[in-house]
Design a protein around this motif. Structure first.
Motif, mmCIF file in Angstrom:
data_model
loop_
_atom_site.group_PDB
_atom_site.id
_atom_site.type_symbol
_atom_site.label_atom_id
_atom_site.label_comp_id
_atom_site.label_asym_id
_atom_site.label_seq_id
_atom_site.Cartn_x
_atom_site.Cartn_y
_atom_site.Cartn_z
ATOM 1 N N LEU A 122 -10.536 10.734 -56.101
ATOM 2 C CA LEU A 122 -9.966 10.554 -57.437
ATOM 3 C C LEU A 122 -10.848 11.115 -58.531
ATOM 4 N N VAL A 123 -10.196 11.365 -59.663
ATOM 5 C CA VAL A 123 -10.854 11.657 -60.937
ATOM 6 C C VAL A 123 -10.280 10.656 -61.938
ATOM 7 N N SER A 124 -11.132 10.013 -62.734
ATOM 8 C CA SER A 124 -10.633 8.971 -63.626
ATOM 9 C C SER A 124 -11.396 8.950 -64.941
ATOM 10 N N ILE A 125 -10.750 8.351 -65.935
ATOM 11 C CA ILE A 125 -11.362 8.148 -67.252
ATOM 12 C C ILE A 125 -10.623 7.016 -67.955
ATOM 13 N N THR A 126 -11.314 6.286 -68.799
ATOM 14 C CA THR A 126 -10.715 5.225 -69.609
ATOM 15 C C THR A 126 -11.074 5.471 -71.069
ATOM 16 N N VAL A 127 -10.061 5.532 -71.931
ATOM 17 C CA VAL A 127 -10.265 5.800 -73.356
ATOM 18 C C VAL A 127 -9.273 4.968 -74.160
ATOM 19 N N THR A 128 -9.445 4.969 -75.477
ATOM 20 C CA THR A 128 -8.450 4.332 -76.335
ATOM 21 C C THR A 128 -7.182 5.191 -76.339
ATOM 22 N N THR A 129 -6.073 4.562 -76.624
ATOM 23 C CA THR A 129 -4.779 5.235 -76.519
ATOM 24 C C THR A 129 -4.683 6.538 -77.309
ATOM 25 N N PRO A 130 -5.175 6.614 -78.558
ATOM 26 C CA PRO A 130 -5.056 7.883 -79.299
ATOM 27 C C PRO A 130 -5.833 9.037 -78.670
ATOM 28 N N LYS A 131 -6.817 8.729 -77.815
ATOM 29 C CA LYS A 131 -7.646 9.769 -77.201
ATOM 30 C C LYS A 131 -7.113 10.210 -75.828
ATOM 31 N N LEU A 132 -6.011 9.616 -75.373
ATOM 32 C CA LEU A 132 -5.572 9.842 -74.003
ATOM 33 C C LEU A 132 -5.166 11.287 -73.737
#
Length: 226
Positions: A62-72
Motif C-alpha cells: 500500500l501507499v497511504s496518507i492522512t490529511v485534512t479534507t481541503p488538502k485531499l
C-alpha cells in the motif's frame, strides 16, 4: 481523510531466492519518482500536513496518507505519483537495502523474532508463505533494480488495486477524485499475479531448537499452516 491505495499482492509473490522483494519495492516507492526526489516527496507531504507511507505485507502492499479534507486532492496526486511512477534510483536502493540488512542483524539477535521466522519455515516449508517477508542477509543483496521494477509493474496496476477513503468524504467526492488521479491508469495486457494457496511443509522436523546461549531469555512459538 485517510487515503490508501492497496495493491492486492504482497510478499507471497516473491520469487525463490528473492525473499523480501515485494517489501523492498514497496518501501522504495516513496523514495523518488519521475518528478520528485525522496526529500521532495517528504517535503510535499509535510506541506499538506501529512506523511506518505508505503510498505508490503502478505497479500497486499500500500501507499497511504492522512490529511485534512481541503488538502485531499493534492495529497491524492502524491499517492498516484508514488504508485504509478517510482524510479527505484540506484542510490536509494543501496541505502534502503543497507538499512534493511542492519535491521535484520538486530532482529536476528531477538529470540522471539528468530523463533517466529523458524516456525514459519517449518509450517510452510519452501512455499509462498515460508520465507521471511523482509528478506534475508542472502536474498537482499541478490535483488536488482530490474527485479524491483518488474514486481512493481506486476502488482501496482488498476486491475489489482483498491482505493480506500476513510473520514470526511462522501461517495461522489471520492469517485471524482479517483477518476481524476487514476482514471488514465492503463491496464496491462498480461494478467495480475495469481494468489498462491498456502501449503504446509511436506517434510522437516516437527520441533526445532535454536541455541542462543548469550540471549538471556528464551522464546517458544507454536505454528500451524492454514
Amino acid at each position: 481523510v485517510s487515503a490508501e491505495l492497496v495493491a492486492l499482492s504482497g510478499g507471497e509473490v516473491d520469487p525463490p531466492r528473492l525473499s523480501g522483494l515485494a517489501s523492498l519495492a514497496a518501501t522504495l516507492m516513496t523514495q523518488g519518482t519521475r518528478h520528485h526526489s525522496a526529500p521532495e516527496l517528504a517535503a510535499a507531504a509535510e506541506a499538506l500536513g501529512g506523511t506518505l507511507d508505503s510498505g508490503a505485507g502478505w497479500n497486499g502492499a500500500l501507499v497511504s496518507i492522512t490529511v485534512t479534507t481541503p488538502k485531499l486532492d493534492a495529497a491524492l496526486a502524491l499517492v498516484a505519483e508514488v504508485a504509478r511512477e517510482p524510479v527505484f534510483a540506484p542510490e536509494e536502493i543501496d541505502r534502503v537495502r543497507t538499512q534493511s540488512l542492519d535491521e535484520l542483524k538486530v532482529a536476528y539477535a531477538n529470540p522471539g523474532t528468530l523463533a517466529s521466522l523458524v516456525a514459519e519455515r517449518l509450517a510452510y516449508g519452501a512455499g509462498a508463505y515460508g520465507h521471511p517477508l523482509g528478506g534475508t542477509p542472502e536474498s537482499l543483496p541478490r535483488i536488482t533494480r530490474d527485479d524491483l521494477v518488474a514486481v512493481h509493474r506486476r502488482t501496482f496496476r488498476p486491475d489489482n488495486a483498491v482505493l480506500i477513503f476513510t473520514g470526511d468524504i462522501g461517495l461522489d467526492g471520492g469517485l471524482a477524485l479517483a477518476r481524476r488521479h487514476f482514471g488514465s491508469w492503463p491496464v496491462p495486457s498480461d494478467p495480475p499475479p495469481a494468489v498462491p494457496r498456502p501449503t504446509g511443509a511436506t517434510s522437516g522436523p516437527p520441533v526445532a531448537i535454536v541455541d542462543m546461549p548469550n540471549a538471556g531469555q528464551a522464546a517458544v512459538v507454536v505454528a500451524s499452516a492454514l
